[in-house]
Scaffold this active site. Sequence first.
Site, PDB file in Angstrom:
ATOM      1  N   GLU A 207       4.355  10.317   0.911  1.00 14.22           N
ATOM      2  CA  GLU A 207       3.310   9.593   1.640  1.00 14.22           C
ATOM      3  C   GLU A 207       2.238  10.523   2.181  1.00 14.22           C
ATOM      4  O   GLU A 207       1.475  10.163   3.082  1.00 14.22           O
ATOM      5  CB  GLU A 207       3.938   8.736   2.735  1.00 14.22           C
ATOM      6  CG  GLU A 207       4.805   7.639   2.111  1.00 14.22           C
ATOM      7  CD  GLU A 207       5.439   6.692   3.111  1.00 14.22           C
ATOM      8  OE1 GLU A 207       5.328   6.916   4.328  1.00 14.22           O
ATOM      9  OE2 GLU A 207       6.060   5.715   2.645  1.00 14.22           O
ATOM     10  N   LYS A 335       6.160  -5.972   5.007  1.00  9.65           N
ATOM     11  CA  LYS A 335       6.020  -5.507   3.619  1.00  9.65           C
ATOM     12  C   LYS A 335       6.229  -6.724   2.719  1.00  9.65           C
ATOM     13  O   LYS A 335       7.354  -7.239   2.630  1.00  9.65           O
ATOM     14  CB  LYS A 335       7.101  -4.473   3.297  1.00  9.65           C
ATOM     15  CG  LYS A 335       6.995  -3.133   4.037  1.00  9.65           C
ATOM     16  CD  LYS A 335       8.268  -2.312   3.791  1.00  9.65           C
ATOM     17  CE  LYS A 335       8.102  -0.855   4.163  1.00  9.65           C
ATOM     18  NZ  LYS A 335       9.405  -0.130   4.151  1.00  9.65           N
TER      19      LYS A 335
HETATM   20  P1  PGA Z   1       9.962   2.620   1.266  1.00  8.83           P
HETATM   21  O1  PGA Z   1      10.088   3.268   2.707  1.00  8.83           O
HETATM   22  O2  PGA Z   1       8.601   2.126   1.012  1.00  8.83           O
HETATM   23  O3  PGA Z   1      10.389   3.751   0.370  1.00  8.83           O
HETATM   24  O4  PGA Z   1      10.995   1.532   1.283  1.00  8.83           O
HETATM   25  C1  PGA Z   1       9.165   3.401   3.693  1.00  8.83           C
HETATM   26  C2  PGA Z   1       9.751   2.993   5.004  1.00  8.83           C
HETATM   27  O5  PGA Z   1      10.980   3.072   5.214  1.00  8.83           O
HETATM   28  O6  PGA Z   1       9.008   2.540   5.872  1.00  8.83           O
HETATM   29 ZN    ZN Z   2      10.924   2.268   7.363  1.00  7.25          ZN
END
Ligand code: PGA
Ligand code: ZN
Length: 424
Positions: A207, A335
């Site tokens: 990231e 998400k």
């Molecule tokens: P992920 O993790 O997008 O790899 O699931 C990011 C997070 O845990 O916020």
């Molecule tokens: Zn997370």
Amino acid sequence: MNKFKITGVTAREILDCRWNPTVQVDVWVNGEILGRADVPAGRSTGGHEAAELRDKGKRYQGQGVRKAVKNVGDILGPAVIGMDVTDQRKIDEKLRQMDGTKDKSKLGANAIIGVSLAAARAASLAVELPLYRYINCNAHILPVPLFNIINGGKLTSNDLDFQEFCIFPIGAATFSESLEIGNAVYNELRKIVIKKYGKLAANTGDEGGFATPIVKVHEAMDCMVQAVDRSGYEKKIVYGLDCAATHLYDPKTEKYTLEGNKMMTGELLDYYKALIKKYPIKTIEDPFSEDDEEGFLRATKELGIQIIGDDFFCTNPDRIRERAPKGAANALLWKFNQIGTLSEALDAAELSYRNSFGIMVSERSGETEDPIIADLVVGINAGQIKTGSGVRGERTSKYNRLLQIEAELGSQARYGGMDFRAAF
Ligand code: PGA
Ligand code: ZN
């Protein structure tokens, strides 16, 4: 008669930022308007997320998405052709029915969310509105970014147990200023880690945060604090963590392992208490494992800061309905692909607001250049976003789209929301 008729749906396999395949979907309206969306993928995933369909086998280490692509072309697409593209809830309901499973594992959550998002984008183009305004005519809040500047856990190749060490520039006056602040701290941090650990330490993780060979949480925090002090922005910044504690927990022993120490829920809570006493950490995501409700309840009650549920809720309305009213967590990590359709993700947001929860809209660690979360975070007036550091195209695409939205909104743009600063 449907004014904005879906006339075609196609999909293809494309790449995400980790050189893994993912799904891209095109939705055509009246044979001439094209809405397109890419599907991101997580690595530090929760056990209760909607299920991606991957091909298995040899190609791309089993990560191919040709089956999901085929399901869009053969099943999901034909099911929504003829529907009005502005009828998002009906479209999503139809997609769910076609799959028929609770976790969308039959046709693949990655296929389903792709169609759902591409339809939303096509609809916004059909009615000639930016997506954020199509979602909500009162959209006007630019989010405070939680910049993940030191990476650990599953998102990089070092031995730091917590996954994300972040700065949260709540004191910036505008979204654009928050990017200047992030940049200043990031560059000071680069100098600090190179001096302390050598130039390899300035390589970055998934990231965009530094993948520094630090093993101790306190050491990572000290580096961040030093960088913030040197940047001169210390009055405008508080700190945040994503502990991603599901991955520190062993259900067999019912213990967490942190820096080699085995801990029960209460001991880990004491660790957090000491940590937030020492550093101005104001937001912690997944401080406990996805099913450690007691841990979340106690953290919310006893730490007095923002406690965000990521794996804990999986953007799932059922999980929020059950856990939020009890006081387990006080914010949702949002998400859309954890649940698999846009309207269910919007339901998750609605339920969170009804429980006086905060919402932080989030990227996945495996992203594409598609900036759709930028429109969505403004569309739901969430006021908080997590989309990595300001490096790498799949992260900057979100920040750049937010800069466009900030300019479009002009004097109507509000950074963080009405009483955001007071909440921290
Ligand atoms: P992920 O993790 O997008 O790899 O699931 C990011 C997070 O845990 O916020
Ligand atoms: Zn997370």
